[in-house]
Design a protein around this motif. Structure first.
Motif, short mmCIF file in Angstrom:
data_model
loop_
_atom_site.label_atom_id
_atom_site.label_comp_id
_atom_site.label_asym_id
_atom_site.label_seq_id
_atom_site.Cartn_x
_atom_site.Cartn_y
_atom_site.Cartn_z
N TYR A 92 0.84 -1.20 0.00
CA TYR A 92 0.00 0.00 0.00
C TYR A 92 0.88 1.25 0.00
CZ TYR A 92 -3.57 -3.30 1.48
OH TYR A 92 -4.42 -4.38 1.55
N SER A 93 0.35 2.32 -0.54
CA SER A 93 1.09 3.58 -0.55
C SER A 93 0.91 4.36 0.75
CB SER A 93 0.67 4.45 -1.74
OG SER A 93 -0.71 4.74 -1.67
N GLN A 94 -0.12 4.02 1.52
CA GLN A 94 -0.41 4.72 2.77
C GLN A 94 -0.43 3.75 3.94
OE1 GLN A 94 -0.87 8.13 2.95
NE2 GLN A 94 -0.33 8.11 0.78
N ALA A 95 0.13 4.15 5.05
CA ALA A 95 0.14 3.30 6.25
C ALA A 95 -1.28 3.00 6.72
CB ALA A 95 0.93 3.98 7.36
N THR A 96 -2.18 3.97 6.61
CA THR A 96 -3.55 3.76 7.07
C THR A 96 -4.25 2.65 6.28
OG1 THR A 96 -4.31 5.56 5.64
CG2 THR A 96 -3.88 6.10 7.96
N GLU A 97 -3.94 2.54 4.99
CA GLU A 97 -4.52 1.46 4.17
C GLU A 97 -4.01 0.10 4.64
OE1 GLU A 97 -5.04 3.29 -0.26
OE2 GLU A 97 -2.98 3.02 0.46
N ALA A 98 -2.72 0.01 4.92
CA ALA A 98 -2.14 -1.26 5.37
C ALA A 98 -2.71 -1.67 6.73
CB ALA A 98 -0.61 -1.15 5.45
N VAL A 99 -2.85 -0.71 7.64
CA VAL A 99 -3.39 -1.01 8.97
C VAL A 99 -4.86 -1.41 8.86
CG1 VAL A 99 -3.96 -0.02 11.23
CG2 VAL A 99 -1.72 0.41 10.21
N SER A 100 -5.61 -0.74 8.01
CA SER A 100 -7.01 -1.11 7.80
C SER A 100 -7.13 -2.52 7.23
CB SER A 100 -7.68 -0.10 6.86
OG SER A 100 -9.00 -0.48 6.59
N SER A 101 -6.28 -2.85 6.28
CA SER A 101 -6.26 -4.19 5.70
C SER A 101 -5.90 -5.22 6.76
CB SER A 101 -5.25 -4.23 4.55
OG SER A 101 -5.09 -5.53 4.06
N TYR A 102 -4.92 -4.91 7.59
CA TYR A 102 -4.51 -5.78 8.69
C TYR A 102 -5.68 -6.03 9.63
CZ TYR A 102 -2.62 -6.75 13.34
OH TYR A 102 -2.40 -7.27 14.59
N GLN A 103 -6.35 -4.96 10.05
CA GLN A 103 -7.47 -5.10 10.98
C GLN A 103 -8.60 -5.93 10.38
OE1 GLN A 103 -8.10 -0.91 11.64
NE2 GLN A 103 -6.84 -0.90 13.49
N GLN A 104 -8.86 -5.73 9.10
CA GLN A 104 -9.90 -6.50 8.42
C GLN A 104 -9.52 -7.98 8.37
OE1 GLN A 104 -10.65 -5.36 4.35
NE2 GLN A 104 -12.56 -6.51 4.28
N ALA A 105 -8.27 -8.28 8.03
CA ALA A 105 -7.81 -9.67 7.95
C ALA A 105 -7.90 -10.36 9.31
CB ALA A 105 -6.39 -9.74 7.40
N VAL A 106 -7.47 -9.67 10.36
CA VAL A 106 -7.53 -10.24 11.71
C VAL A 106 -8.98 -10.52 12.10
CG1 VAL A 106 -7.12 -9.73 14.17
CG2 VAL A 106 -5.34 -9.23 12.48
N SER A 107 -9.85 -9.59 11.80
CA SER A 107 -11.27 -9.76 12.12
C SER A 107 -11.88 -10.95 11.37
CB SER A 107 -12.02 -8.47 11.79
OG SER A 107 -13.40 -8.64 12.00
N ILE A 108 -11.58 -11.05 10.09
CA ILE A 108 -12.13 -12.15 9.28
C ILE A 108 -11.61 -13.50 9.79
CG2 ILE A 108 -12.02 -13.25 7.01
CD1 ILE A 108 -12.16 -10.38 5.83
N ILE A 109 -10.30 -13.59 10.02
CA ILE A 109 -9.72 -14.86 10.48
C ILE A 109 -10.30 -15.25 11.83
CG2 ILE A 109 -7.58 -15.99 11.22
CD1 ILE A 109 -6.21 -14.32 8.93
N ALA A 110 -10.41 -14.29 12.75
CA ALA A 110 -10.98 -14.58 14.07
C ALA A 110 -12.42 -15.08 13.96
CB ALA A 110 -10.90 -13.35 14.96
N SER A 111 -13.16 -14.53 13.00
CA SER A 111 -14.56 -14.95 12.84
C SER A 111 -14.66 -16.35 12.23
CB SER A 111 -15.34 -13.94 12.00
OG SER A 111 -14.98 -14.04 10.63
N CYS A 112 -13.62 -16.80 11.55
CA CYS A 112 -13.62 -18.11 10.90
C CYS A 112 -13.17 -19.24 11.83
CB CYS A 112 -12.71 -18.11 9.68
SG CYS A 112 -13.26 -17.01 8.36
N LEU A 113 -12.42 -18.91 12.85
CA LEU A 113 -11.85 -19.92 13.73
C LEU A 113 -12.69 -20.07 15.00
CD1 LEU A 113 -8.11 -18.83 13.50
CD2 LEU A 113 -9.26 -20.64 12.19
N ASP A 114 -12.67 -21.26 15.57
CA ASP A 114 -13.32 -21.50 16.85
C ASP A 114 -12.38 -20.96 17.93
OD1 ASP A 114 -14.35 -22.42 19.23
OD2 ASP A 114 -14.53 -24.51 18.57
N MET A 115 -12.67 -19.77 18.41
CA MET A 115 -11.76 -19.10 19.33
C MET A 115 -11.72 -19.75 20.71
SD MET A 115 -10.18 -17.18 17.35
CE MET A 115 -9.10 -16.34 18.51
N LYS A 116 -12.51 -20.83 20.91
CA LYS A 116 -12.37 -21.62 22.13
C LYS A 116 -11.19 -22.57 21.99
CE LYS A 116 -17.23 -21.35 23.23
NZ LYS A 116 -18.53 -22.01 23.14
#
Length: 169
Positions: A92-116
């Motif tokens: 990404y050309s902007q840090a905010t885009e990379a951080v937003s992408s990171y947050q989205q990826a973390v959220s999606i992965i957490a929602s896919c896994l059994d966090m127990k």
């Protein structure tokens, strides 16, 4: 979810898997994010063999271009003596885009896994965002966001890695 992966594996075996198939890539693109995460976790024991295409080797590791991009569109498979991983990254050309992408990826992965069963650790050190998901008898999933080493212009990247961590440099 098993039907798309079973179909993918069958077509891959029958076709010899020598080149990427746009029809199969479209079917993979149509899978949900959770189906893709599950597919990568299921592919780990075979060292992602069904996803390997062109190989490049050096004295440290073997790297394959990913035949199908289950996450993003710039993926590769690496193999070192300690194991293998499937990694995709986007710049990404902007840090905010990379951080937003990171947050989205973390959220999606957490929602896919059994966090127990899975444990998530997250850190921010020197501008590097890192989230690691781990569970017994499962490959690690790591999401990382940081500035790149590009010298011409400042850029940032977000990456998702499934499998054995790369050796420290």
């Amino acid at each position: 979810m098993k039907l798309p992966l079973a179909f993918f594996s069958t077509v891959c075996v029958l076709s010899g898997c020598t080149t990427a198939n746009p029809v199969i890539q479209q079917q993979i693109d149509d899978l949900t994010a959770c189906q893709k995460v599950e597919g990568l976790l299921q592919s780990y024991p075979s060292q992602f063999n069904a996803l390997k295409m062109a190989k490049v080797s050096n004295k440290f590791m073997d790297v394959w271009q990913a035949k199908y991009h289950l996450v993003g569109d710039a993926c590769q498979i690496s193999q070192v003596t300690t194991g293998s991983n499937y990694q995709c990254q986007k710049v990404y050309s902007q840090a905010t885009e990379a951080v937003s992408s990171y947050q989205q990826a973390v959220s999606i992965i957490a929602s896919c896994l059994d966090m127990k069963q899975w444990h998530k650790t997250e850190s921010l050190i020197n501008g590097v965002h890192r989230a690691t998901f781990s569970a017994p008898l499962q490959p690690e999933i790591t999401v990382l966001s940081a500035s790149t080493l590009a010298k011409v212009s400042q850029s940032w990247q977000t990456s998702v890695t499934v499998g054995t961590a790369q050796p420290s440099k």
